[in-house]
Scaffold this motif. Structure first.
Motif, PDB file in Angstrom:
ATOM      1  N   TYR A   1       0.833  -1.205   0.000  1.00  0.00           N
ATOM      2  CA  TYR A   1       0.000   0.000   0.000  1.00  0.00           C
ATOM      3  C   TYR A   1       0.872   1.262   0.000  1.00  0.00           C
ATOM      4  O   TYR A   1       0.636   2.188  -0.780  1.00  0.00           O
ATOM      5  CB  TYR A   1      -0.937  -0.002   1.211  1.00  0.00           C
ATOM      6  CG  TYR A   1      -1.584   1.332   1.474  1.00  0.00           C
ATOM      7  CD1 TYR A   1      -2.647   1.772   0.693  1.00  0.00           C
ATOM      8  CD2 TYR A   1      -1.122   2.157   2.488  1.00  0.00           C
ATOM      9  CE1 TYR A   1      -3.234   3.006   0.920  1.00  0.00           C
ATOM     10  CE2 TYR A   1      -1.706   3.387   2.727  1.00  0.00           C
ATOM     11  CZ  TYR A   1      -2.747   3.809   1.949  1.00  0.00           C
ATOM     12  OH  TYR A   1      -3.319   5.035   2.174  1.00  0.00           O
ATOM     13  N   ASN A   2       1.890   1.292   0.842  1.00  0.00           N
ATOM     14  CA  ASN A   2       2.785   2.455   0.895  1.00  0.00           C
ATOM     15  C   ASN A   2       3.524   2.648  -0.421  1.00  0.00           C
ATOM     16  O   ASN A   2       3.682   3.779  -0.904  1.00  0.00           O
ATOM     17  CB  ASN A   2       3.776   2.315   2.049  1.00  0.00           C
ATOM     18  CG  ASN A   2       3.098   2.440   3.403  1.00  0.00           C
ATOM     19  OD1 ASN A   2       2.038   3.038   3.526  1.00  0.00           O
ATOM     20  ND2 ASN A   2       3.708   1.859   4.417  1.00  0.00           N
TER      21      ASN A   2
ATOM     22  N   GLU B   1      -6.916   0.822  -2.131  1.00  0.00           N
ATOM     23  CA  GLU B   1      -6.350   2.175  -2.084  1.00  0.00           C
ATOM     24  C   GLU B   1      -6.659   2.900  -0.773  1.00  0.00           C
ATOM     25  O   GLU B   1      -6.050   3.913  -0.467  1.00  0.00           O
ATOM     26  CB  GLU B   1      -6.847   3.005  -3.273  1.00  0.00           C
ATOM     27  CG  GLU B   1      -8.327   3.301  -3.269  1.00  0.00           C
ATOM     28  CD  GLU B   1      -9.190   2.151  -3.782  1.00  0.00           C
ATOM     29  OE1 GLU B   1     -10.412   2.292  -3.722  1.00  0.00           O
ATOM     30  OE2 GLU B   1      -8.650   1.130  -4.246  1.00  0.00           O
TER      31      GLU B   1
ATOM     32  N   ARG C   1       1.764   6.370  -6.976  1.00  0.00           N
ATOM     33  CA  ARG C   1       0.677   7.221  -7.469  1.00  0.00           C
ATOM     34  C   ARG C   1       1.045   8.700  -7.356  1.00  0.00           C
ATOM     35  O   ARG C   1       0.714   9.499  -8.233  1.00  0.00           O
ATOM     36  CB  ARG C   1      -0.608   6.947  -6.699  1.00  0.00           C
ATOM     37  CG  ARG C   1      -1.766   7.757  -7.256  1.00  0.00           C
ATOM     38  CD  ARG C   1      -3.084   7.257  -6.725  1.00  0.00           C
ATOM     39  NE  ARG C   1      -4.161   7.965  -7.410  1.00  0.00           N
ATOM     40  CZ  ARG C   1      -5.099   8.660  -6.788  1.00  0.00           C
ATOM     41  NH1 ARG C   1      -5.104   8.738  -5.480  1.00  0.00           N
ATOM     42  NH2 ARG C   1      -6.040   9.261  -7.474  1.00  0.00           N
TER      43      ARG C   1
ATOM     44  N   THR D   1       1.034   3.961  -2.998  1.00  0.00           N
ATOM     45  CA  THR D   1       0.725   5.367  -2.749  1.00  0.00           C
ATOM     46  C   THR D   1       1.856   6.264  -3.234  1.00  0.00           C
ATOM     47  O   THR D   1       1.614   7.287  -3.889  1.00  0.00           O
ATOM     48  CB  THR D   1       0.473   5.597  -1.247  1.00  0.00           C
ATOM     49  OG1 THR D   1      -0.587   4.731  -0.835  1.00  0.00           O
ATOM     50  CG2 THR D   1       0.081   7.027  -0.957  1.00  0.00           C
TER      51      THR D   1
END
Length: 137
Positions: A56-57, A127, A63, A60
């Motif tokens: 997830y990190n 997300e 993104r 992110t």
């Protein structure tokens, strides 16, 4: 006449007593083990949650840099830990199920059946960053 200090008898357990104690401990373990299996599964699922948070990190960060989520773990510089089938220590395999400009979903699938019931544990993260258990072992 001298008294020898080496002739003093020391109280100890004999073989029969030791075997009886070991048998009692074994019976207690057999009674307690089924109650401990959910705790063992829960402890091992921490690995999946931790690695999914790392994905997830990385997603992110990706993104923020490229304005989209990545469908490729290599693009994220995330190297999954080696599984127990590969002589490693990880009990889960990690994949990105879907990724586009606004959403992504990553999955951790257990490769080990923790409690022997034939159901493998599955965790997912999206997300929003909250790991969810989709298949409970």
């Amino acid at each position: 006449m001298k008294k020898s200090i080496f002739r003093k008898k020391i109280p100890a357990l004999n073989l029969q007593e030791t075997l009886i104690v070991l048998a009692i401990i074994g019976i207690l373990l057999l009674l307690a083990l089924p109650n401990l299996m959910p705790l063992i599964s829960k402890a091992k699922s921490v690995e999946a949650q931790t690695q999914l948070k790392a994905i997830y990190n990385a997603e992110t960060t990706h993104r923020y840099m490229y304005s989209k989520f990545s469908p490729d773990l290599n693009e994220l510089d995330f190297e999954p830990p080696r599984t127990v089938k590969e002589n490693g220590t990880a009990n889960y395999s990690y994949t990105i199920v879907s990724a586009d400009n606004a959403t992504f979903k990553a999955r951790a699938e257990a490769i080990t059946d923790f409690d022997g019931d034939g159901i493998l544990n599955v965790w997912e993260i999206d997300e929003n960053g909250n790991p969810k258990q989709t298949v409970k072992d």
